[in-house]
Design an enzyme around this catalytic site. Structure first.
Site, PDB file in Angstrom:
ATOM      1  N   GLU A 234       0.617  -1.250   0.043  1.00  0.00           N
ATOM      2  CA  GLU A 234      -0.101  -0.035  -0.123  1.00  0.00           C
ATOM      3  C   GLU A 234       1.450   1.029  -0.075  1.00  0.00           C
ATOM      4  O   GLU A 234       1.441   1.888   1.117  1.00  0.00           O
ATOM      5  CB  GLU A 234      -0.848  -0.178   1.109  1.00  0.00           C
ATOM      6  CG  GLU A 234      -1.719   0.769   1.120  1.00  0.00           C
ATOM      7  CD  GLU A 234      -1.820   2.097   1.994  1.00  0.00           C
ATOM      8  OE1 GLU A 234      -1.335   3.233   1.308  1.00  0.00           O
ATOM      9  OE2 GLU A 234      -1.955   2.730   2.856  1.00  0.00           O
ATOM     10  N   CYS A 268      -2.401   8.628   3.401  1.00  0.00           N
ATOM     11  CA  CYS A 268      -2.511   8.464   1.731  1.00  0.00           C
ATOM     12  C   CYS A 268      -3.403   8.312   0.894  1.00  0.00           C
ATOM     13  O   CYS A 268      -3.587   9.061  -0.205  1.00  0.00           O
ATOM     14  CB  CYS A 268      -1.822   6.804   1.201  1.00  0.00           C
ATOM     15  SG  CYS A 268       0.164   6.334   2.071  1.00  0.00           S
TER      16      CYS A 268
END
Length: 464
Positions: A234, A268
C-alpha cells in the site's frame, strides 16, 4: 535515519535507540519460526480470546498510547484517541469473524463428480512469519490492520516500524505479550531501513507487507520477487475529490476540508486533488478556502487543535518545495503558503494551503503532497473530470459528489482507483477491502480479502 523519538512540535529529541545487531535479529527469527510451528495449530477460539484480550488492554491504555503517538509523530490528540478506538474495533471484528472468513469452501457437486473425487475442499492455511514494514503516519492502525488478520489466520508477525516511532513500536510488542501471546507471535525489530533487505531474504520469512513510499515499495517488491515471496503493498496516493453540479456543494466543501487535513494531511487516502465542475467551481472554492483558513493550527496535545506539525523537518521541506515549484509555474495561492498563522511555534508546522491554476507541468500535479496542501482544478464536464482524476500515477481511492445515478455509474466504471466513495470521504473499515492500483500498490488489506492474502489456499481432493 536514527531510531529516535523526536517531538515534531518542538524538534526535541526525547529518546534514542540502538539498532538491533545480527545476533538479536537471528534470535528473533529463530523464535518466530519455532513459535509458528505450534501457534499455527491453535484453534480460532483460542486466537480470538487472545486478540480480544489485546483489544481490551489497548482500550485501557488509550490515554497513554495516544500521548505517545502524538509525541512521536505530531498527530492531534483527538485523532490519536480515535485511532486507538479504531484499532480495538478492528481487532474485535477479526476475532469474531475470522473463523467464518477462513472456513473451508466446497465447490459445486457437479464439479466434484466431474473431477472423479468423492469430496473436494478449499482450505486456508497460514504461511508463517510475515514481515511488516510500516509507516509513521498511523503508527497503531497500520500495524493492527496487518496484525489482527495475520494472527487470526495463524501466522506470526515481525514488525519493522518507522524509525521515528520506536516507542509505539515497542508498545505494540508489549501489548500482545501482555494479552497472553507467546513471545514469538509478534515481535518488534528495532532496525534501520538498510537492514530490511537481509531480513526479507531470510528463508524463515515467508511473506511481507509494506505501507509506505513508492521507493520503499519498489525495494521490498524487488527483493520479494527475487526470493519468490508474497507481498502486499500500500503505497502513495493522490486521491481525486470530484464535485459535480448536482452535489450538495456546502456539504461537499465542509467534508473536503476534513478529507484534506486528516492527520495534518499526512495520509495516503486523504483527498488531495479537488476537481470541481465549472458550474459550481466558484461556490465550492469560496467555501473550501474559508474552511481551510478557519482550521486551528497548534500544539497537537491541545484538544482544540485540528492541524498539528508535520512529522519531520524533511517532510515540511519537501512540501515547501512542491508549493514553491507550483508558484513559480503560475499557480495561485488562495490561502496558506508560507504565511503561518502561528509563526511563534517552534516545530515543523505548515499552514493549510489551497493552490489553484494547476497545470500538468507542475510537480504537484504528479507527486503526492504529504501535508495540508490542496490543489483545485476546474472541469467543464464529466469526461474532463474523469480525465483529470485519472491523470496521476497513483490510484488508491477516490471521492465523488453527485446526486445523479448515471454519473455515479460512470465514475465507478471509469475512475482508476481501489475505492470510490460517493458523497462522502474515504475512510478505511475492517469490513471493506482496502488497497490501490497503479503505483499505489497491489493486494488488499482488511475484510475477508485481507485475511486471505497471507494464507496458503490449499485444494484438498479426496478419491472415492
Amino acid at each position: 535515519m536514527p531510531i529516535a523519538t523526536v517531538n515534531p512540535a518542538n524538534g526535541e529529541t526525547l529518546k534514542t535507540y540502538e539498532a538491533m545487531g545480527a545476533e538479536e535479529i537471528e534470535r528473533r527469527l529463530q523464535l518466530a519460526e519455532a513459535t509458528f510451528r505450534t501457534y499455527r495449530t491453535t484453534s480460532f477460539v483460542d486466537r480470538a480470546r487472545l486478540l480480544i484480550q489485546a483489544a481490551s488492554l489497548l482500550e485501557g491504555d488509550q490515554d497513554d498510547i495516544s500521548r505517545t503517538m502524538t509525541t512521536e509523530m505530531g498527530k492531534p490528540i483527538k485523532q490519536s484517541r480515535a485511532e486507538v478506538a479504531k484499532c480495538a474495533k478492528a481487532m474485535r471484528w477479526y476475532a469474531e469473524r475470522a473463523e467464518e472468513l477462513l472456513a473451508d469452501e466446497e465447490p459445486p457437486e457437479s464439479d466434484v463428480k466431474d473431477s472423479g473425487a468423492s469430496r473436494v475442499r478449499v482450505r486456508y492455511r497460514p504461511l508463517g512469519p510475515v514481515l511488516a514494514v510500516m509507516p509513521w503516519n498511523f503508527p497503531l492502525w497500520q500495524v493492527i490492520r496487518f496484525a489482527a488478520p495475520a494472527l487470526m489466520a495463524g501466522n506470526v508477525g515481525l514488525l519493522k516500524h518507522a524509525s521515528n516511532v520506536p516507542q509505539t513500536a515497542l508498545y505494540l510488542e508489549d501489548l500482545f505479550h501482555r494479552a497472553g501471546y507467546t513471545e514469538g507471535c509478534f515481535q518488534t525489530l528495532l532496525v534501520g531501513s538498510g537492514q530490511v533487505d537481509e531480513i526479507l531474504r531470510d528463508e524463515r520469512v515467508r511473506a511481507a507487507t509494506l505501507t509506505g513510499s513508492e521507493p520503499a515499495g519498489r525495494a521490498v517488491a524487488a527483493t520479494a520477487g527475487e526470493m519468490i515471496k508474497k507481498t502486499v503493498l500500500e503505497l502513495g496516493g493522490s486521491d481525486p475529490y470530484v464535485v459535480m453540479p448536482s452535489a450538495d456543494v456546502d456539504r461537499a466543501a465542509q467534508i473536503a476540508v476534513t478529507a484534506r487535513v486528516q492527520n495534518t494531511g499526512q495520509s495516503c487516502i486523504a483527498a488531495k486533488r479537488f476537481i470541481v465542475h465549472t458550474d459550481v467551481y466558484e461556490a465550492f472554492a469560496e467555501r473550501f478556502v474559508e474552511g481551510m483558513k478557519a482550521l486551528v493550527v497548534g500544539d497537537p496535545m491541545q484538544e482544540e487543535t485540528e492541524v498539528g506539525p508535520l512529522s519531520s523537518e524533511r517532510g515540511r521541506d519537501d512540501l515547501e518545495e512542491l508549493v514553491d515549484d507550483a508558484r513559480r509555474s503560475g499557480a495561485a495561492v488562495l490561502c496558506g503558503g508560507h504565511q503561518l498563522r502561528r509563526p511563534e511555534l517552534p516545530g515543523w508546522y505548515y499552514a493549510p494551503t489551497v493552490l489553484a491554476g494547476i497545470t500538468r507541468e507542475m510537480r504537484i500535479h504528479r507527486e503526492e503532497a504529504f501535508g495540508p496542501v490542496a490543489t483545485l482544478y476546474r472541469a467543464d464536464d464529466l469526461d474532463e473530470a474523469v480525465l483529470i482524476a485519472n491523470d496521476s500515477p497513483f490510484g488508491l481511492s477516490s471521492n465523488v459528489w453527485t446526486r445523479d445515478e448515471a454519473e455515479v455509474d460512470r465514475f465507478v466504471r471509469d475512475l482508476e482507483a481501489g475505492s470510490v466513495y460517493v458523497n462522502g470521504m474515504t475512510a478505511s473499515h475492517p469490513a471493506f477491502p482496502f488497497g490501490g492500483v497503479k503505483r499505489s500498490g497491489y493486494g488488499r488489506e482488511l475484510s475477508g480479502h485481507g485475511i486471505r492474502e497471507f494464507c496458503n489456499i490449499t485444494t484438498v481432493w479426496q478419491g472415492a
